[in-house]
Design a protein around this motif. Structure first.
Motif, PDB file in Angstrom:
ATOM      1  N   GLY A 245       6.288   1.564  -0.121  1.00 25.61           N
ATOM      2  CA  GLY A 245       5.227   2.170   0.680  1.00 25.61           C
ATOM      3  C   GLY A 245       4.005   2.541  -0.130  1.00 25.61           C
ATOM      4  O   GLY A 245       2.870   2.273   0.277  1.00 25.61           O
ATOM      5  N   SER A 246       4.217   3.142  -1.295  1.00 25.90           N
ATOM      6  CA  SER A 246       3.087   3.580  -2.110  1.00 25.90           C
ATOM      7  C   SER A 246       2.292   2.390  -2.648  1.00 25.90           C
ATOM      8  O   SER A 246       1.048   2.412  -2.658  1.00 25.90           O
ATOM      9  N   LYS A 247       2.982   1.331  -3.061  1.00 24.18           N
ATOM     10  CA  LYS A 247       2.283   0.162  -3.599  1.00 24.18           C
ATOM     11  C   LYS A 247       1.616  -0.661  -2.505  1.00 24.18           C
ATOM     12  O   LYS A 247       0.527  -1.215  -2.703  1.00 24.18           O
ATOM     13  N   LEU A 248       2.246  -0.720  -1.336  1.00 22.66           N
ATOM     14  CA  LEU A 248       1.622  -1.421  -0.214  1.00 22.66           C
ATOM     15  C   LEU A 248       0.329  -0.724   0.190  1.00 22.66           C
ATOM     16  O   LEU A 248      -0.688  -1.371   0.482  1.00 22.66           O
ATOM     17  N   GLU A 249       0.340   0.604   0.172  1.00 21.34           N
ATOM     18  CA  GLU A 249      -0.864   1.377   0.482  1.00 21.34           C
ATOM     19  C   GLU A 249      -1.935   1.159  -0.572  1.00 21.34           C
ATOM     20  O   GLU A 249      -3.116   0.932  -0.250  1.00 21.34           O
TER      21      GLU A 249
ATOM     22  N   GLY B  30      20.184   7.126  -2.251  1.00 22.62           N
ATOM     23  CA  GLY B  30      19.132   7.569  -3.157  1.00 22.62           C
ATOM     24  C   GLY B  30      18.319   6.407  -3.693  1.00 22.62           C
ATOM     25  O   GLY B  30      17.083   6.470  -3.771  1.00 22.62           O
ATOM     26  N   VAL B  31      19.016   5.336  -4.069  1.00 20.50           N
ATOM     27  CA  VAL B  31      18.329   4.136  -4.574  1.00 20.50           C
ATOM     28  C   VAL B  31      17.465   3.528  -3.478  1.00 20.50           C
ATOM     29  O   VAL B  31      16.296   3.168  -3.715  1.00 20.50           O
ATOM     30  N   ARG B  32      18.004   3.426  -2.296  1.00 14.65           N
ATOM     31  CA  ARG B  32      17.247   2.814  -1.195  1.00 14.65           C
ATOM     32  C   ARG B  32      16.021   3.638  -0.835  1.00 14.65           C
ATOM     33  O   ARG B  32      14.960   3.089  -0.529  1.00 14.65           O
ATOM     34  N   ALA B  33      16.152   4.950  -0.866  1.00 15.87           N
ATOM     35  CA  ALA B  33      14.999   5.806  -0.589  1.00 15.87           C
ATOM     36  C   ALA B  33      13.915   5.601  -1.652  1.00 15.87           C
ATOM     37  O   ALA B  33      12.712   5.535  -1.338  1.00 15.87           O
ATOM     38  N   ALA B  34      14.330   5.486  -2.924  1.00 13.98           N
ATOM     39  CA  ALA B  34      13.374   5.257  -4.005  1.00 13.98           C
ATOM     40  C   ALA B  34      12.677   3.913  -3.845  1.00 13.98           C
ATOM     41  O   ALA B  34      11.467   3.793  -4.077  1.00 13.98           O
ATOM     42  N   LEU B  35      13.428   2.895  -3.436  1.00 16.78           N
ATOM     43  CA  LEU B  35      12.833   1.572  -3.230  1.00 16.78           C
ATOM     44  C   LEU B  35      11.825   1.603  -2.090  1.00 16.78           C
ATOM     45  O   LEU B  35      10.755   0.981  -2.169  1.00 16.78           O
ATOM     46  N   LEU B  36      12.153   2.309  -1.026  1.00 16.12           N
ATOM     47  CA  LEU B  36      11.233   2.413   0.109  1.00 16.12           C
ATOM     48  C   LEU B  36       9.967   3.177  -0.271  1.00 16.12           C
ATOM     49  O   LEU B  36       8.852   2.813   0.135  1.00 16.12           O
ATOM     50  N   ARG B  37      10.117   4.243  -1.056  1.00 11.37           N
ATOM     51  CA  ARG B  37       8.932   4.991  -1.502  1.00 11.37           C
ATOM     52  C   ARG B  37       8.045   4.111  -2.384  1.00 11.37           C
ATOM     53  O   ARG B  37       6.816   4.124  -2.251  1.00 11.37           O
TER      54      ARG B  37
END
Length: 215
Positions: A20-24, A10-17
């Protein structure tokens, strides 16, 4: 796949989201643009034109105050020819459990008695104690790298595998190790200068700090 799952999906999924959102939002989804705008600098003292480490801090996954993951990423990118670092003096060893354990056992870092007692007792350190220990370890290895005139990323190559195979958690293989660059003549090459290898101190473990994704 194969039943393998990280301990904190769950933590890793949140970090990836978050990444991704900030990189975009900040770089149009392009990691190469992030690197280009860093201009080959790890750190920049110009707030209008940050270096790579400053730019990475906006992402939760790279928020470690001791910069373990930013330095590890910089090392990988440099080795693959994707990053030419213009400020090599700002490089530091990425400090994880293995790197910290070896520094503590060698005596490169000596925590004050209260904190050392906490470490030896296996009690979890506070976030700030973790930061203080790892900063001391990071700068200690930086001084070693300066003294022997090598790039800071080079000791990390040796220390990480040494911590996993020779100077392991529990009982280190000061003698009887083989198959690693740190092993020579049937023992660790540092055993003649290490208090543990000399038998004058019991091996201390790395400090305990579990509630984090920085490592």
């Amino acid at each position: 796949m194969g039943g393998v799952c990280p301990p904190d999906p769950g933590v890793r999924a949140a970090l990836l989201r978050d990444l991704g959102s900030k990189l975009e939002a900040l770089y149009g989804g392009s990691a190469l643009r992030l690197l280009e705008e860093s201009r080959g600098l790890l750190h920049s003292w110009d707030p209008s034109s940050p270096g790579l480490v400053e730019r990475l801090r906006v992402f939760e996954a790279y928020g470690d105050p001791v910069e373990k993951k930013p330095m590890l990423l910089a090392k990988f990118l440099e080795r693959r020819g994707l990053l030419e670092i213009r400020d090599p003096w700002d490089k530091r060893v990425p400090v994880d459990n293995h790197v910290a354990r070896i520094a503590l056992r060698l005596g490169l870092v000596r925590p004050e008695p209260r904190l050392l007692e906490k470490i030896r007792g296996g009690r979890e350190t506070t976030p700030w104690e973790d930061v203080l220990i790892r900063i001391a370890v990071r700068e200690a290895w930086h001084l070693v790298a300066e003294r022997i005139s090598v790039d800071d990323f080079i000791p990390d190559d040796v220390l990480w595998t040494m911590g996993r195979r020779v100077c392991v958690h529990g009982r280190p293989r000061c003698r009887g190790c083989s198959g690693h660059p740190a092993c020579e003549g049937g023992g660790c090459i540092l055993r003649g200068v290490c208090p543990v290898g000399l038998g004058v101190e019991e091996p201390v473990e790395e400090h305990r700090f579990l509630n984090t994704w920085w490592y």
